[in-house]
Motif scaffolding. Structure first.
Motif, PDB file in Angstrom:
ATOM      1  N   GLY A 222       0.839  -1.190   0.000  1.00  0.00           N
ATOM      2  CA  GLY A 222       0.000   0.000   0.000  1.00  0.00           C
ATOM      3  C   GLY A 222       0.871   1.236   0.000  1.00  0.00           C
ATOM      4  O   GLY A 222       1.825   1.337  -0.762  1.00  0.00           O
ATOM      5  N   ASP A 223       0.588   2.161   0.899  1.00  0.00           N
ATOM      6  CA  ASP A 223       1.378   3.389   0.964  1.00  0.00           C
ATOM      7  C   ASP A 223       2.369   3.376   2.126  1.00  0.00           C
ATOM      8  O   ASP A 223       2.891   4.416   2.506  1.00  0.00           O
ATOM      9  CB  ASP A 223       0.448   4.605   1.064  1.00  0.00           C
ATOM     10  N   ARG A 224       2.656   2.202   2.667  1.00  0.00           N
ATOM     11  CA  ARG A 224       3.585   2.088   3.798  1.00  0.00           C
ATOM     12  C   ARG A 224       4.742   1.151   3.482  1.00  0.00           C
ATOM     13  O   ARG A 224       4.608   0.230   2.689  1.00  0.00           O
ATOM     14  CB  ARG A 224       2.883   1.521   5.033  1.00  0.00           C
ATOM     15  N   THR A 225       5.842   1.375   4.170  1.00  0.00           N
ATOM     16  CA  THR A 225       6.979   0.453   4.118  1.00  0.00           C
ATOM     17  C   THR A 225       6.929  -0.402   5.374  1.00  0.00           C
ATOM     18  O   THR A 225       6.838   0.121   6.492  1.00  0.00           O
ATOM     19  CB  THR A 225       8.308   1.220   4.044  1.00  0.00           C
ATOM     20  N   TRP A 226       6.972  -1.706   5.169  1.00  0.00           N
ATOM     21  CA  TRP A 226       6.873  -2.670   6.261  1.00  0.00           C
ATOM     22  C   TRP A 226       8.174  -3.445   6.386  1.00  0.00           C
ATOM     23  O   TRP A 226       8.781  -3.816   5.387  1.00  0.00           O
ATOM     24  CB  TRP A 226       5.737  -3.652   6.004  1.00  0.00           C
ATOM     25  N   THR A 227       8.583  -3.717   7.621  1.00  0.00           N
ATOM     26  CA  THR A 227       9.774  -4.520   7.908  1.00  0.00           C
ATOM     27  C   THR A 227       9.318  -5.865   8.444  1.00  0.00           C
ATOM     28  O   THR A 227       8.443  -5.928   9.314  1.00  0.00           O
ATOM     29  CB  THR A 227      10.660  -3.825   8.961  1.00  0.00           C
ATOM     30  N   ARG A 228       9.925  -6.931   7.933  1.00  0.00           N
ATOM     31  CA  ARG A 228       9.583  -8.282   8.395  1.00  0.00           C
ATOM     32  C   ARG A 228      10.308  -8.619   9.692  1.00  0.00           C
ATOM     33  O   ARG A 228      11.484  -8.320   9.852  1.00  0.00           O
ATOM     34  CB  ARG A 228       9.966  -9.333   7.353  1.00  0.00           C
TER      35      ARG A 228
END
Length: 173
Positions: free
Chosen positions: A128-134
């Motif tokens: 989406g419009d976010r950066t996610w860290t695993r």
């Protein structure tokens, strides 16, 4: 000779008694219901809590939109007195669990708690419009995003595909 016949009769009686006992246990086993399936968790309606959280929280509170009906919301809570903590838990179609948690608590402490001890990886992705860290390991795997003064954690026993599906469905207001 007579002692031998008595021993044979007592062995025969013991074998017959054992057979009757096993037969009785088998009949009881057949007629006692067995519920080996997963429990039917009730679906919760979280609309009131979501409206409350969106009015009270100091950040845009997220909730999923457009998840299939096979994703069942099973838990919800908003705790304004504890860092505006928002929690929404889902039972996934394959029997797993995925939760959304948001808070203004110190990120390291909040991520540790929300991800059940998962550890940060070097993998990031744009959803989406976010950066996610695993985050992996521990009891849960997780996706973590930080913005607007809050930390958002999508975590659970579901696969990273299911965590990503939840993250894609999130809409914040």
């Amino acid at each position: 000779m007579a002692g031998s016949k008595v021993k044979q009769k007592s062995v025969r009686n013991m074998v017959l008694s054992l057979g009757v006992t096993v037969l009785a246990a088998g009949v009881v086993y057949l007629f006692v219901p067995h519920d080996d399936g997963t429990p039917d968790l009730p679906r919760v309606d979280y609309r009131v809590e979501l409206l409350t959280a969106r009015r009270a929280a100091s950040y845009p509170v997220a909730a999923p939109q457009g998840l299939p009906d096979s994703w069942k919301p099973t838990s919800v809570r908003f705790q304004a007195d504890e860092f505006d903590a928002w929690h929404l838990g889902y039972h996934t179609p394959n029997g797993g669990y995925v939760q959304l948690q948001q808070s203004t608590e110190k990120p390291a402490d909040f991520i540790e708690q929300a991800s059940q001890g998962a550890r940060r990886t070097d993998v990031t992705e744009r959803i989406g419009d976010r950066t996610w860290t695993r985050y992996t390991g521990g009891r849960y795997d997780a996706l973590v995003s930080r913005e607007d003064g809050a930390t958002t954690v999508v975590a659970g026993t579901g696969s990273f595909g299911q965590l990503t599906e939840m993250a894609k469905a999130l809409r914040a207001e």
